[in-house]
Design a protein around this motif. Sequence first.
Motif, PDB file in Angstrom:
ATOM      1  N   VAL A  70       8.882 -69.903  27.084  1.00  0.00           N
ATOM      2  CA  VAL A  70       9.415 -68.594  27.458  1.00  0.00           C
ATOM      3  C   VAL A  70       8.344 -67.508  27.617  1.00  0.00           C
ATOM      4  CG1 VAL A  70      10.070 -67.982  25.063  1.00  0.00           C
ATOM      5  CG2 VAL A  70      11.243 -66.909  26.970  1.00  0.00           C
ATOM      6  N   ARG A 112      10.050 -59.718  35.043  1.00  0.00           N
ATOM      7  CA  ARG A 112      10.137 -58.454  34.283  1.00  0.00           C
ATOM      8  C   ARG A 112      10.858 -57.385  35.111  1.00  0.00           C
ATOM      9  NH1 ARG A 112       8.030 -59.521  29.461  1.00  0.00           N
ATOM     10  NH2 ARG A 112       9.110 -57.683  28.759  1.00  0.00           N
ATOM     11  N   GLY A 145      15.498 -60.948  24.563  1.00  0.00           N
ATOM     12  CA  GLY A 145      14.791 -62.235  24.504  1.00  0.00           C
ATOM     13  C   GLY A 145      15.677 -63.347  25.055  1.00  0.00           C
ATOM     14  N   LYS A 175      14.477 -59.337  13.697  1.00  0.00           N
ATOM     15  CA  LYS A 175      15.070 -58.345  14.607  1.00  0.00           C
ATOM     16  C   LYS A 175      16.489 -58.683  15.015  1.00  0.00           C
ATOM     17  CE  LYS A 175      12.463 -58.767  18.225  1.00  0.00           C
ATOM     18  NZ  LYS A 175      11.658 -59.920  17.963  1.00  0.00           N
ATOM     19  N   ARG A 185      18.007 -71.712  22.700  1.00  0.00           N
ATOM     20  CA  ARG A 185      17.235 -71.697  21.445  1.00  0.00           C
ATOM     21  C   ARG A 185      16.453 -72.997  21.240  1.00  0.00           C
ATOM     22  NH1 ARG A 185      16.959 -66.559  20.370  1.00  0.00           N
ATOM     23  NH2 ARG A 185      18.814 -65.737  21.344  1.00  0.00           N
ATOM     24  N   ARG A 192      11.863 -68.784  10.549  1.00  0.00           N
ATOM     25  CA  ARG A 192      12.150 -69.542  11.771  1.00  0.00           C
ATOM     26  C   ARG A 192      12.520 -70.980  11.426  1.00  0.00           C
ATOM     27  NH1 ARG A 192      13.524 -67.287  16.330  1.00  0.00           N
ATOM     28  NH2 ARG A 192      11.707 -66.875  17.566  1.00  0.00           N
ATOM     29  N   TYR A 220      15.322 -63.545  28.795  1.00  0.00           N
ATOM     30  CA  TYR A 220      14.110 -64.279  29.217  1.00  0.00           C
ATOM     31  C   TYR A 220      14.295 -65.768  28.970  1.00  0.00           C
ATOM     32  CZ  TYR A 220      11.805 -59.828  29.843  1.00  0.00           C
ATOM     33  OH  TYR A 220      11.484 -58.585  30.307  1.00  0.00           O
ATOM     34  N   ARG A 221      14.946 -66.104  27.869  1.00  0.00           N
ATOM     35  CA  ARG A 221      15.181 -67.513  27.546  1.00  0.00           C
ATOM     36  C   ARG A 221      16.119 -68.161  28.566  1.00  0.00           C
ATOM     37  NH1 ARG A 221      14.109 -69.444  22.355  1.00  0.00           N
ATOM     38  NH2 ARG A 221      12.931 -67.961  21.105  1.00  0.00           N
ATOM     39  N   ARG A 262      -0.449 -59.601  27.289  1.00  0.00           N
ATOM     40  CA  ARG A 262      -0.125 -59.710  28.723  1.00  0.00           C
ATOM     41  C   ARG A 262      -0.261 -58.337  29.390  1.00  0.00           C
ATOM     42  NH1 ARG A 262       5.777 -60.627  27.054  1.00  0.00           N
ATOM     43  NH2 ARG A 262       6.409 -58.492  26.772  1.00  0.00           N
ATOM     44  N   ARG A 317      10.780 -56.627  23.014  1.00  0.00           N
ATOM     45  CA  ARG A 317       9.357 -56.384  22.766  1.00  0.00           C
ATOM     46  C   ARG A 317       8.905 -55.045  23.354  1.00  0.00           C
ATOM     47  NH1 ARG A 317      10.804 -60.635  21.162  1.00  0.00           N
ATOM     48  NH2 ARG A 317       9.572 -62.468  20.613  1.00  0.00           N
ATOM     49  N   ASP A 318       9.585 -54.646  24.446  1.00  0.00           N
ATOM     50  CA  ASP A 318       9.128 -53.479  25.222  1.00  0.00           C
ATOM     51  C   ASP A 318      10.257 -52.475  25.424  1.00  0.00           C
ATOM     52  OD1 ASP A 318      10.703 -55.139  26.774  1.00  0.00           O
ATOM     53  OD2 ASP A 318       9.618 -54.747  28.622  1.00  0.00           O
ATOM     54  N   ILE A 319      11.240 -52.500  24.533  1.00  0.00           N
ATOM     55  CA  ILE A 319      12.409 -51.628  24.764  1.00  0.00           C
ATOM     56  C   ILE A 319      12.030 -50.153  24.559  1.00  0.00           C
ATOM     57  CG2 ILE A 319      14.851 -51.222  24.212  1.00  0.00           C
ATOM     58  CD1 ILE A 319      14.056 -54.096  25.302  1.00  0.00           C
ATOM     59  N   ARG A 355       2.291 -67.208  20.270  1.00  0.00           N
ATOM     60  CA  ARG A 355       3.261 -66.410  21.033  1.00  0.00           C
ATOM     61  C   ARG A 355       2.964 -64.909  20.856  1.00  0.00           C
ATOM     62  NH1 ARG A 355       9.128 -66.341  21.330  1.00  0.00           N
ATOM     63  NH2 ARG A 355       9.497 -67.679  19.545  1.00  0.00           N
TER      64      ARG A 355
HETATM   65  O1   DC Z   1      13.017 -62.563  20.866  1.00  0.00           O
HETATM   66  P1   DC Z   1      12.752 -63.978  21.391  1.00  0.00           P
HETATM   67  O2   DC Z   1      11.774 -64.727  20.551  1.00  0.00           O
HETATM   68  O3   DC Z   1      13.999 -64.741  21.671  1.00  0.00           O
HETATM   69  O4   DC Z   1      12.047 -63.723  22.820  1.00  0.00           O
HETATM   70  C1   DC Z   1      11.695 -64.781  23.646  1.00  0.00           C
HETATM   71  C2   DC Z   1      10.459 -64.430  24.466  1.00  0.00           C
HETATM   72  O5   DC Z   1      10.753 -63.454  25.431  1.00  0.00           O
HETATM   73  C3   DC Z   1       9.260 -63.957  23.671  1.00  0.00           C
HETATM   74  O6   DC Z   1       8.192 -64.854  23.773  1.00  0.00           O
HETATM   75  C4   DC Z   1       8.852 -62.666  24.299  1.00  0.00           C
HETATM   76  C5   DC Z   1       9.737 -62.481  25.472  1.00  0.00           C
HETATM   77  N1   DC Z   1      10.343 -61.159  25.513  1.00  0.00           N
HETATM   78  C6   DC Z   1       9.689 -60.181  26.204  1.00  0.00           C
HETATM   79  O7   DC Z   1       8.616 -60.412  26.746  1.00  0.00           O
HETATM   80  N2   DC Z   1      10.247 -58.944  26.322  1.00  0.00           N
HETATM   81  C7   DC Z   1      11.411 -58.672  25.718  1.00  0.00           C
HETATM   82  N3   DC Z   1      11.939 -57.455  25.824  1.00  0.00           N
HETATM   83  C8   DC Z   1      12.080 -59.673  24.970  1.00  0.00           C
HETATM   84  C9   DC Z   1      11.503 -60.907  24.875  1.00  0.00           C
END
Ligand code: DC
Length: 234
Positions: free
Chosen positions: A110, A120, A51, A32, A102, A168, A54-55, A198, A141-143, A191
């Motif tokens: 994370v 959130r 992401g 992505k 990273r 990865r 969140y990181r 969740r 993930r939730d856009i 993950r």
């Molecule tokens: O895309 P990434 O692997 O860098 O994302 C890191 C973490 O953040 C991943 O475990 C899920 C979370 N995340 C999320 O819950 N919602 C998002 N919109 C983006 C990432």
Amino acid sequence: MSKVETTHQKGGRPTINKTTAIAVDGPAGAGKSTVARKVAEKLGFLYVDTGAMYRALTLFALRRGVPINNDEALSELIKQVRLDVKPGRILLNGEDVTVPIRSPEVSRHVSLVARLPSVRRYLLKLQRELAANVNVVMEGRDIGTVVLPEADKKFFITASVAERAKRRRQDLLTQGHDISVEKLEKEIAERDLLDSTRDIAPLKPASDAIFIDTTRMTIQEVVDRIVSEVQGNR
Ligand code: DC
């Protein structure tokens, strides 16, 4: 997209400034980030890696020694945080943390931070503000489901766990971390499970998302596919 701003020019005729939003969701390691960054470059939009947000919060909590799965503690911590999203970079209270977010340690923690309601809520607001002000390719993930349900185009990008672990591993090697494919497969599967089960904003495709399995596709093929969908050539 969500916000339409109307401004009045001298002659009295209103001009409408509407921002465009492209949502790119999918599991870890599906490609992505690379794809979304290239699509954003091609379209001249801001690339927003949610992401990374969140990181950055996870890094901050780890540095401060705050219990990582405690919503109250994170809610207090958030009051001391300023995140700035710049093209290809993220700043935490003014410090460029693009590289340290990273680290394997942040990657391991994370998903726990991303489950917390206070986290959130805070990031949802920030992400919507960004998309209201500039054209974005927003990746996460939730856009398409939660952050920008009215995005102009939505994509859900995935690949097999084996392929994602392989990719990865390559990424991590370039950053000096040598981790076995087996270990990465296990981490990715864990993950995926945490992210998709969740309670708040789980990882799942929006009903109107275009689904792309990238297991046997090159990055360029995925980029071309998305750009042509956005430009209405398909
Ligand atoms: O895309 P990434 O692997 O860098 O994302 C890191 C973490 O953040 C991943 O475990 C899920 C979370 N995340 C999320 O819950 N919602 C998002 N919109 C983006 C990432």
